[in-house]
Design a protein around this motif. Structure first.
Motif, PDB file in Angstrom:
ATOM      1  N   ASP A 183       0.962  -1.115  -0.110  1.00 45.72           N
ATOM      2  CA  ASP A 183       0.052  -0.057  -0.059  1.00 45.72           C
ATOM      3  C   ASP A 183       0.670   1.311   0.101  1.00 45.72           C
ATOM      4  OD1 ASP A 183      -1.491   2.246   0.915  1.00 45.72           O
ATOM      5  OD2 ASP A 183      -3.227   0.910   1.443  1.00 45.72           O
ATOM      6  N   TRP A 184       0.656   2.137  -0.951  1.00 48.17           N
ATOM      7  CA  TRP A 184       1.412   3.337  -0.981  1.00 48.17           C
ATOM      8  C   TRP A 184       1.520   4.164   0.225  1.00 48.17           C
ATOM      9  CZ3 TRP A 184       1.240   8.393  -1.826  1.00 48.17           C
ATOM     10  CH2 TRP A 184       2.504   9.240  -2.506  1.00 48.17           C
ATOM     11  N   GLU A 185       0.114   4.274   0.479  1.00 48.18           N
ATOM     12  CA  GLU A 185       0.107   5.241   1.622  1.00 48.18           C
ATOM     13  C   GLU A 185       0.978   4.685   2.926  1.00 48.18           C
ATOM     14  OE1 GLU A 185      -1.052   8.125   2.270  1.00 48.18           O
ATOM     15  OE2 GLU A 185      -2.295   8.866   0.540  1.00 48.18           O
ATOM     16  N   ILE A 186       0.680   3.564   3.100  1.00 47.78           N
ATOM     17  CA  ILE A 186       1.353   2.864   4.385  1.00 47.78           C
ATOM     18  C   ILE A 186       2.831   3.153   4.277  1.00 47.78           C
ATOM     19  CG2 ILE A 186       1.553   0.625   5.556  1.00 47.78           C
ATOM     20  CD1 ILE A 186      -1.170   2.292   5.913  1.00 47.78           C
ATOM     21  N   ASN A 187       3.255   3.026   2.946  1.00 49.02           N
ATOM     22  CA  ASN A 187       4.599   2.760   2.431  1.00 49.02           C
ATOM     23  C   ASN A 187       5.279   4.052   2.945  1.00 49.02           C
ATOM     24  OD1 ASN A 187       6.917   1.792   1.192  1.00 49.02           O
ATOM     25  ND2 ASN A 187       6.668   3.295  -0.515  1.00 49.02           N
ATOM     26  N   GLN A 188       4.642   5.241   2.436  1.00 46.07           N
ATOM     27  CA  GLN A 188       4.979   6.624   2.795  1.00 46.07           C
ATOM     28  C   GLN A 188       5.179   6.798   4.496  1.00 46.07           C
ATOM     29  OE1 GLN A 188       5.472   9.111   0.321  1.00 46.07           O
ATOM     30  NE2 GLN A 188       5.601   7.459  -0.807  1.00 46.07           N
ATOM     31  N   LEU A 189       3.958   6.412   4.970  1.00 41.74           N
ATOM     32  CA  LEU A 189       4.040   6.545   6.618  1.00 41.74           C
ATOM     33  C   LEU A 189       5.201   5.725   6.987  1.00 41.74           C
ATOM     34  CD1 LEU A 189       1.857   7.532   8.331  1.00 41.74           C
ATOM     35  CD2 LEU A 189       0.690   5.370   8.161  1.00 41.74           C
ATOM     36  N   LYS A 190       5.569   4.672   6.764  1.00 39.48           N
ATOM     37  CA  LYS A 190       6.690   3.837   7.267  1.00 39.48           C
ATOM     38  C   LYS A 190       8.031   4.650   7.055  1.00 39.48           C
ATOM     39  CE  LYS A 190       4.608  -0.544   7.663  1.00 39.48           C
ATOM     40  NZ  LYS A 190       4.487  -2.246   7.289  1.00 39.48           N
ATOM     41  N   LYS A 191       8.229   5.258   5.889  1.00 42.19           N
ATOM     42  CA  LYS A 191       9.240   5.675   5.470  1.00 42.19           C
ATOM     43  C   LYS A 191       9.499   7.043   6.702  1.00 42.19           C
ATOM     44  CE  LYS A 191       9.875   5.064   0.516  1.00 42.19           C
ATOM     45  NZ  LYS A 191       9.967   5.963  -0.743  1.00 42.19           N
ATOM     46  N   ALA A 192       8.367   7.887   6.786  1.00 41.17           N
ATOM     47  CA  ALA A 192       8.389   9.012   7.582  1.00 41.17           C
ATOM     48  C   ALA A 192       8.640   8.335   9.114  1.00 41.17           C
ATOM     49  CB  ALA A 192       6.975   9.649   7.580  1.00 41.17           C
ATOM     50  N   MET A 193       7.987   7.413   9.510  1.00 41.25           N
ATOM     51  CA  MET A 193       8.423   7.124  10.814  1.00 41.25           C
ATOM     52  C   MET A 193       9.866   6.688  11.056  1.00 41.25           C
ATOM     53  SD  MET A 193       4.921   4.740  11.565  1.00 41.25           S
ATOM     54  CE  MET A 193       5.456   3.910  12.960  1.00 41.25           C
ATOM     55  N   LEU A 194      10.567   5.961  10.123  1.00 41.23           N
ATOM     56  CA  LEU A 194      11.889   5.542  10.205  1.00 41.23           C
ATOM     57  C   LEU A 194      12.676   6.793  10.189  1.00 41.23           C
ATOM     58  CD1 LEU A 194      11.825   2.466   7.767  1.00 41.23           C
ATOM     59  CD2 LEU A 194      12.322   2.544  10.220  1.00 41.23           C
ATOM     60  N   ALA A 195      12.367   7.907   9.424  1.00 43.82           N
ATOM     61  CA  ALA A 195      13.140   8.894   9.229  1.00 43.82           C
ATOM     62  C   ALA A 195      13.165   9.806  10.539  1.00 43.82           C
ATOM     63  CB  ALA A 195      12.747   9.886   8.361  1.00 43.82           C
ATOM     64  N   CYS A 196      12.398   9.552  11.419  1.00 42.46           N
ATOM     65  CA  CYS A 196      12.162  10.598  12.765  1.00 42.46           C
ATOM     66  C   CYS A 196      12.735   9.698  13.904  1.00 42.46           C
ATOM     67  CB  CYS A 196      11.116  11.397  13.000  1.00 42.46           C
ATOM     68  SG  CYS A 196       9.668  10.161  13.075  1.00 42.46           S
ATOM     69  N   SER A 197      13.384   8.585  13.559  1.00 42.66           N
ATOM     70  CA  SER A 197      13.755   7.722  14.800  1.00 42.66           C
ATOM     71  C   SER A 197      15.273   7.455  14.797  1.00 42.66           C
ATOM     72  CB  SER A 197      12.891   6.456  14.976  1.00 42.66           C
ATOM     73  OG  SER A 197      11.472   6.735  14.716  1.00 42.66           O
ATOM     74  N   LYS A 198      15.824   7.432  15.887  1.00 42.49           N
ATOM     75  CA  LYS A 198      17.233   7.142  15.953  1.00 42.49           C
ATOM     76  C   LYS A 198      17.499   5.753  15.502  1.00 42.49           C
ATOM     77  CE  LYS A 198      18.162  10.375  19.631  1.00 42.49           C
ATOM     78  NZ  LYS A 198      18.080  10.423  21.058  1.00 42.49           N
ATOM     79  N   LYS A 199      16.647   4.801  16.073  1.00 42.05           N
ATOM     80  CA  LYS A 199      16.849   3.297  15.760  1.00 42.05           C
ATOM     81  C   LYS A 199      15.545   2.944  15.503  1.00 42.05           C
ATOM     82  CE  LYS A 199      20.788   2.283  18.295  1.00 42.05           C
ATOM     83  NZ  LYS A 199      21.768   1.082  18.845  1.00 42.05           N
ATOM     84  N   SER A 200      15.429   1.496  14.927  1.00 39.85           N
ATOM     85  CA  SER A 200      14.028   1.180  14.553  1.00 39.85           C
ATOM     86  C   SER A 200      14.158  -0.559  14.688  1.00 39.85           C
ATOM     87  CB  SER A 200      13.786   1.334  13.020  1.00 39.85           C
ATOM     88  OG  SER A 200      15.039   0.749  12.333  1.00 39.85           O
ATOM     89  N   ALA A 201      12.869  -0.751  14.999  1.00 41.47           N
ATOM     90  CA  ALA A 201      13.037  -2.262  15.636  1.00 41.47           C
ATOM     91  C   ALA A 201      11.571  -3.064  14.504  1.00 41.47           C
ATOM     92  CB  ALA A 201      12.540  -2.658  17.012  1.00 41.47           C
ATOM     93  N   VAL A 202      11.852  -3.858  13.923  1.00 44.00           N
ATOM     94  CA  VAL A 202      10.659  -4.465  13.128  1.00 44.00           C
ATOM     95  C   VAL A 202      10.264  -5.758  13.766  1.00 44.00           C
ATOM     96  CG1 VAL A 202      10.263  -5.606  10.937  1.00 44.00           C
ATOM     97  CG2 VAL A 202      11.505  -3.418  11.058  1.00 44.00           C
ATOM     98  N   LEU A 203       9.044  -5.747  14.287  1.00 38.89           N
ATOM     99  CA  LEU A 203       8.161  -7.220  14.398  1.00 38.89           C
ATOM    100  C   LEU A 203       7.703  -8.012  13.221  1.00 38.89           C
ATOM    101  CD1 LEU A 203       8.775  -5.294  16.980  1.00 38.89           C
ATOM    102  CD2 LEU A 203       6.361  -6.149  18.005  1.00 38.89           C
ATOM    103  N   CYS A 204       8.178  -8.979  13.187  1.00 38.76           N
ATOM    104  CA  CYS A 204       7.975  -9.750  12.054  1.00 38.76           C
ATOM    105  C   CYS A 204       7.647 -11.417  12.189  1.00 38.76           C
ATOM    106  CB  CYS A 204       9.130  -9.844  10.924  1.00 38.76           C
ATOM    107  SG  CYS A 204       8.883 -10.305   9.308  1.00 38.76           S
TER     108      CYS A 204
END
Lengths: 248, 248
Positions: A183-204
DNA sequence: AACATTAATGCACAAAAACGCAAAAACACG
DNA sequence: CGTGTTTTTGCGTTTTTGTGCATTAATGTT
């Protein structure tokens, strides 16, 4: 009319109305019932739709009333428990939506004192149950499918945040393809979320590993922690370990 | 209508109201009682609901008493149903939180097409179940007590909205004292919500009438509609009628 | 206890699906 | 081009599924 054309036609109908009747298709396409049935069967085999007596339904239609039975719930609980280790007192955490994340919010230690920014109303409600946790809900258009806020307004607000950690669920993860989505919107969202965080964790959950979807969110290197229900040393994780992702 | 669709319909009703009557379903779906009974039986076999004499209950009804602990639930349903009359296709509605409002979101007609701005995550989730309804969640700090977003950020976003109708629950209403409240933040919020709406409706169970609390939100004249569970002509409403409030 | 409402059961009928088979069309390949 | 193979399609038959009706049993009400 070619078989492929029929299949496309049927899928268009499904996407349009969420349902088709065998009898309607017989009329519209001017072929025998058997042919339609075979078509439907093939589309089922390819995982495009859902067959019922009298016709077929869209795949997403099926999931609409199943909120009591979360898919692979046990695995998600395991993941959620592991992920709580990442959260320390005083942290500012940006957190997404989805069933895995929701499970995570139920596993946090009671005394935890932290600040959570979230785009998911349900996550906000859960987190609010912790006395020493401050919750900020990021507002915007609300997505019926993914149950999170999205759109330009959300993105622009995200740009004003600086979080210590970003926690998100995932649609697909691949050692080479990285984090991807449909989903394009969700894609944009995730990018933005990653961009504003020092570290990132993915639950999968593991069955979403080694899959690539249409839209790329980020390369695997941008992910600090990967949390799955598998053991740290499990072979299917070795490709991620090599890429300097911390496996939990 | 396909069997699966009927099942889905029944489950929607169950999720919405926690109960269904066999006789209602017969009417709504236009099939025989036997068919409904068989449907219910099948849904029981699949573990989706709970069958009783005369209909069926939601499974969660048994385990979690969340819904049954809502104070004066029946009265609130009456109010909610009345209030739906105020909503017309195409409207832009600003809506608050609280149990009465939440009940309201479950009573809207299926086909409704409208835009809702809300400060309540739970309301957003409920409204998102309507296909033709657009939901915008207004973000900000999340209040543990009242389960809505609040604070400066919310107020400033409200100032950018122009709604046709503002719908809110209430703590206290008095013919002279107007709409009052105890919590300062919520007070500010309600003021801001009223300020950006052309008309306003207050949903209020009768026992909250004729009470004044510490903080004033607005005079009674600022309220366009008052919705209670009482009959329009009930004597305890006459003081409001005089003040040009439309009683529903 | 008598009554009305709701459930369950067995049966019949219609609609749809599955299965096997054969004709027709498309394809492969020497 | 011709021959053998595969794919696709339609037909008849048998099974399965979905639905309604009539009758009987159970349950709730007054």
């Amino acid at each position: 009319m070619l078989k492929k054309e029929r299949h496309d036609f049927i899928m268009r109908q499904i996407n349009l109305h969420n349902r088709v009747l065998t009898s309607d298709l017989v009329q519209l396409l001017n072929v025998s019932e058997d042919t339609i049935r075979r078509d439907l069967q093939e589309l089922v085999d390819e995982g495009h739709l859902f067959k019922v007596h009298g016709g077929a339904l869209s795949k997403s239609y099926h999931s609409s009333f199943d909120d009591s039975t979360v898919y692979a719930r046990d695995k998600k609980i395991v993941i959620a428990k592991k992920a709580t280790e990442l959260i320390k007192d005083g942290m500012v955490v940006l957190i997404g939506g989805g069933t895995t994340i929701l499970e995570f919010t139920k596993q946090l230690p009671q005394g935890l004192s932290a600040t959570f920014f979230t785009i998911s109303p349900l996550v906000a409600v859960e987190l609010a149950k912790y006395n020493n946790v401050e919750v900020v809900l990021i507002g915007g258009l609300f997505s019926k499918n993914s149950q999170v806020t999205y759109g330009g307004h959300v993105i622009s607000q995200l740009s004003e945040i600086k979080a210590d950690l970003c926690l998100m669920g995932t649609s697909a993860l691949h050692p080479e393809g990285g984090l991807t989505d449909t989903d394009w919107e969700i894609n944009q969202l995730k990018k933005a979320m990653l961009a504003c965080s020092k570290k990132s964790a993915v639950l999968c959950i593991s069955e979403k590993l080694n899959i690539t979807l249409r839209l790329k969110v980020c390369p695997i290197e941008s992910i600090s922690y990967l949390v799955t229900e598998l053991d740290k040393e499990h072979e299917s994780l070795s490709n991620y370990q090599k890429k300097d992702v911390n496996i939990l």
